[in-house]
Design an enzyme around this catalytic site. Structure first.
Site, short mmCIF file in Angstrom:
data_model
loop_
_atom_site.label_atom_id
_atom_site.label_comp_id
_atom_site.label_asym_id
_atom_site.label_seq_id
_atom_site.Cartn_x
_atom_site.Cartn_y
_atom_site.Cartn_z
N ASN A 105 7.56 41.24 48.99
CA ASN A 105 8.28 40.51 47.88
C ASN A 105 7.93 39.00 47.90
O ASN A 105 8.29 38.49 48.99
CB ASN A 105 9.80 40.87 47.53
CG ASN A 105 10.07 40.86 46.17
OD1 ASN A 105 9.39 40.72 45.35
ND2 ASN A 105 11.30 40.85 46.06
N ASP A 117 33.47 43.97 57.81
CA ASP A 117 32.48 42.67 57.29
C ASP A 117 32.91 41.33 57.77
O ASP A 117 34.05 41.33 58.65
CB ASP A 117 33.29 42.54 55.55
CG ASP A 117 32.01 42.06 54.96
OD1 ASP A 117 31.48 41.09 55.33
OD2 ASP A 117 31.31 42.90 53.98
N ILE A 169 27.15 48.02 47.96
CA ILE A 169 26.88 49.26 48.47
C ILE A 169 27.48 49.66 49.47
O ILE A 169 27.74 50.88 49.43
CB ILE A 169 25.41 48.94 48.73
CG1 ILE A 169 24.30 48.64 47.36
CG2 ILE A 169 24.75 50.58 49.47
CD1 ILE A 169 22.89 48.44 47.73
N LYS A 190 13.31 44.55 56.96
CA LYS A 190 13.71 45.75 56.24
C LYS A 190 12.57 46.68 56.43
O LYS A 190 12.66 47.94 56.57
CB LYS A 190 13.70 45.50 54.58
CG LYS A 190 15.05 44.70 54.38
CD LYS A 190 16.14 45.47 54.88
CE LYS A 190 17.51 44.81 54.10
NZ LYS A 190 18.85 45.24 54.70
N ASP A 249 32.02 39.37 62.50
CA ASP A 249 30.67 39.16 62.23
C ASP A 249 29.63 39.65 63.26
O ASP A 249 29.71 39.61 64.41
CB ASP A 249 30.50 37.28 62.63
CG ASP A 249 28.87 37.00 62.10
OD1 ASP A 249 28.05 37.75 62.05
OD2 ASP A 249 29.03 35.64 61.80
N ASN A 262 24.73 48.72 57.01
CA ASN A 262 24.44 48.22 55.57
C ASN A 262 24.62 46.72 55.47
O ASN A 262 23.91 45.94 54.50
CB ASN A 262 25.59 48.75 54.67
CG ASN A 262 25.63 48.14 53.45
OD1 ASN A 262 25.12 48.46 52.42
ND2 ASN A 262 26.62 47.26 53.10
N GLY A 316 23.78 43.03 55.22
CA GLY A 316 22.21 42.42 55.09
C GLY A 316 22.48 40.98 54.30
O GLY A 316 23.33 40.96 53.32
N TYR A 329 12.89 38.60 54.78
CA TYR A 329 13.84 39.78 54.74
C TYR A 329 12.90 40.90 54.51
O TYR A 329 13.17 42.05 55.24
CB TYR A 329 14.41 39.63 53.12
CG TYR A 329 15.32 40.65 52.62
CD1 TYR A 329 16.46 40.92 52.79
CD2 TYR A 329 14.67 41.38 51.66
CE1 TYR A 329 17.34 41.69 52.58
CE2 TYR A 329 15.47 42.41 51.06
CZ TYR A 329 16.71 42.67 51.41
OH TYR A 329 17.44 43.47 50.82
P1 NAD Z 1 26.27 42.37 49.07
O1 NAD Z 1 25.58 41.06 49.71
O2 NAD Z 1 26.84 42.69 48.08
O3 NAD Z 1 26.80 42.80 50.50
C1 NAD Z 1 26.54 42.84 51.93
C2 NAD Z 1 27.69 42.65 52.87
O4 NAD Z 1 27.27 42.54 53.85
C3 NAD Z 1 28.64 41.33 52.29
O5 NAD Z 1 29.90 41.98 51.96
C4 NAD Z 1 28.50 40.49 53.61
O6 NAD Z 1 29.63 39.77 53.80
C5 NAD Z 1 27.99 41.54 54.66
N1 NAD Z 1 27.61 40.74 55.79
C6 NAD Z 1 26.58 39.75 55.82
N2 NAD Z 1 26.54 39.27 57.04
C7 NAD Z 1 27.18 39.95 57.88
C8 NAD Z 1 27.55 39.78 59.07
N3 NAD Z 1 26.84 38.95 59.78
N4 NAD Z 1 28.52 40.68 59.71
C9 NAD Z 1 29.22 41.41 58.89
N5 NAD Z 1 29.10 41.61 57.57
C10 NAD Z 1 28.03 40.81 57.22
O7 NAD Z 1 24.65 43.07 49.42
P2 NAD Z 1 24.49 44.70 48.61
O8 NAD Z 1 23.65 44.53 47.38
O9 NAD Z 1 25.50 45.43 48.74
O10 NAD Z 1 23.56 45.18 49.80
C11 NAD Z 1 23.77 45.91 50.99
C12 NAD Z 1 22.70 46.50 51.63
O11 NAD Z 1 21.54 46.83 50.95
C13 NAD Z 1 21.79 44.91 52.44
O12 NAD Z 1 21.43 45.20 53.59
C14 NAD Z 1 20.88 44.66 51.34
O13 NAD Z 1 19.76 44.28 51.98
C15 NAD Z 1 20.22 46.05 50.89
N6 NAD Z 1 19.86 46.19 49.70
C16 NAD Z 1 20.13 46.08 48.51
C17 NAD Z 1 19.65 45.86 47.29
C18 NAD Z 1 20.33 45.68 45.92
O14 NAD Z 1 19.45 45.65 44.97
N7 NAD Z 1 21.58 45.28 45.98
C19 NAD Z 1 17.95 46.22 47.38
C20 NAD Z 1 17.82 46.64 48.56
C21 NAD Z 1 18.33 46.70 49.66
#
Ligand code: NAD
Length: 452
Positions: A352, A243, A224, A362, A266, A293, A295, A358
């Site tokens: 969930n 990232d 995302i 959120k 980080d 973003n 997470g 988590y």
């Molecule tokens: P993803 O795991 O593909 O990407 C998350 C990115 O965050 C990764 O590139 C990771 O390296 C980075 N990250 C993690 N910890 C970090 C840190 N300490 N410092 C810097 N970067 C860090 O996840 P996604 O599916 O793209 O999700 C993005 C966001 O959307 C998240 O917050 C997730 O909780 C939320 N979300 C996703 C979904 C889904 O269905 N994919 C649903 C609900 C919420």
């Protein structure tokens, strides 16, 4: 990842078999190919209805006709010409009998809706209603829209509602264009609040909305975050993609692809807030848009969850975000008319299994934006959250097959969303034209049937 059921259901040879087996038949969804365009509603037929006494009709009309739409007040005669947008101004409703106008308008219009059409209902704020009965009626419109979304979703359509404060009509253009536009592909069953709490913006361009702005997206190497960085860059923003250092190669590749700048950091590092301020102020003179973003998940039932799993999730998904905001605000790095956007989740809305850590983070973000938004309104800054449902990313590709299939189908559109769909709502929240919307959390979940 590929949605095989979608392919089979929409193939003329196998589609009949899918229906005969009683399986869901996910409709193909329309998506914007580029960013916002100058005339997004050209060739679109809008049917605009209104209950007597409404105060938002003309603002809605000019938002859509200004985007090139053909706005009609009565259903077109030609049977073949579908309605692309059905917008009803219900701000004039005050008695239970008035709700009948919603029935009358949509009873006639829904059979004429085109595929991938949009429904939007505008209604007054319940707390501004003249009495409890009028407040009940305003809130009743939300239930109506949420049910309608479940009906029209079968044809790839979405239905949303905007509560409009009196005096906030002049802020409707951005929200109306978003909810009625192709960008709302996977946003359905949502209720936004449009208010006049935030200082008005100087200008809110319809295209290249972020030209001259600097945007930071955390967790931008993939998923995302990467889609968001790309979308904000399309709007003309200079994007800083952040990232973890371990993903430096992927981060560099994404930054090169979207024409942004990589920042390997980080966000939980003790010096991360100070480094962010130094980077954004030093290299860019400040920042206008921050998308929190990044997470992580560390799923386990509470009895089996290690303290480390709890701490890691709380640290990345909540503590680091608040620390970064405090530094950006205290240093003045976040400029006036700034936009803060947070990634919540439907887990934070409904909870969930195995996600106490988590979901706590959120849900916390939902409370955080609601409390933070009023404090920043005098500076013209908005703070909103998006709560994605099932989005087709690396995160969900790891799920067991049956869990994935259930998650993917249990929504009004019977399919998962794309990272781009979430990025569209983020791009709207990031735009100057969103200045009427702050403290909101909106889901991007295809109107998930779980936790709805
Ligand atoms: P993803 O795991 O593909 O990407 C998350 C990115 O965050 C990764 O590139 C990771 O390296 C980075 N990250 C993690 N910890 C970090 C840190 N300490 N410092 C810097 N970067 C860090 O996840 P996604 O599916 O793209 O999700 C993005 C966001 O959307 C998240 O917050 C997730 O909780 C939320 N979300 C996703 C979904 C889904 O269905 N994919 C649903 C609900 C919420």
């Amino acid at each position: 990842m590929a949605d095989k059921l979608m392919t089979l259901a929409n193939n003329p040879v196998t589609g009949g078999l899918v229906r005969a087996l009683g399986l869901p038949t996910p409709p193909p969804l329309a998506r914007a190919k580029e960013g916002w365009v100058a005339q997004p509603f050209v060739d679109r037929v809008v049917l605009l209805g209104a209950a007597p006494g409404g105060f938002a009709t003309e603002a809605a009309r000019s938002a859509l006709s200004g985007g090139g739409a053909r706005v009609l007040d009565v259903l077109p005669e030609q049977e073949g010409r579908g309605v692309d947008v059905a917008l009803f101004d219900a701000t004039g409703l005050s008695t239970p009998a008035d709700l009948r106008s919603l029935y009358d308008f949509f009873h006639a219009t829904v059979p004429r809706l085109a595929r991938n059409s949009r429904v939007l209902v505008l209604v007054g704020l319940p707390e501004e209603a003249p009495g409890p009965a009028a407040a009940a009626v305003a809130r009743g419109a939300e239930g109506f829209v949420r049910s309608l979304g479940k009906e029209v979703g079968r044809r790839g359509a979405t239905a949303n509602l905007a509560y409009v404060a009196r005096g906030a009509e002049d802020r409707l253009a951005g929200p109306v264009r978003f909810f009625c536009g192709v960008q709302a592909t996977y946003v359905s069953g949502q209720a936004a609040r449009v208010t006049s709490s935030v200082r008005p913006v100087v200008s809110a361009p319809m295209m290249a909305a972020l030209k001259g702005k600097v945007a930071l997206v955390t967790g931008a190497a993939r998923g995302i975050g990467a889609a968001t960085a790309e979308r904000l860059a399309q709007e003309g923003a200079r994007v800083v993609l952040l990232d973890v250092p371990a993903l430096q190669d992927a981060l560099d590749a994404t930054a090169a692809r979207v024409g942004g700048e990589a920042l390997a950091l980080d966000i939980t590092a003790p010096d991360a807030p100070a480094r962010l301020v130094a980077e954004l102020q030093g290299r860019h003179g400040g920042v206008d848009v921050v998308v929190h973003n990044a997470g992580i998940t560390r799923d386990r039932t509470i009895a089996k969850m290690t303290p480390e799993a709890w701490d890691q999730v709380l640290s990345v998904n909540l503590a680091a975000i608040i620390a970064a905001d405090e530094a950006l605000l205290a240093s003045g790095a976040l400029r006036d008319e700034g936009r803060l956007v947070y990634l919540s989740s439907i887990s934070g809305v409904s909870g969930n299994f195995g996600q106490t850590n988590y979901a706590a983070t959120k849900a916390a973000l939902i409370g955080y934006v609601a409390a933070l938004a009023p404090t920043l309104a005098p500076r013209g800054i908005c703070a909103n959250a998006v709560a994605p449902g099932f989005i087709e990313t690396a995160m969900v590709a790891k799920m067991p097959l049956m869990t994935r299939e259930v998650g993917r189908r249990l929504n009004s559109l019977s399919q998962g969303g794309q990272p781009r769909d979430v990025a569209e709502l983020i791009a709207f929240f990031a735009s100057p034209g969103a200045y009427g919307v702050t403290g909101n959390t909106l889901r991007v979940c295809g109107q998930g049937l779980v936790g709805a």
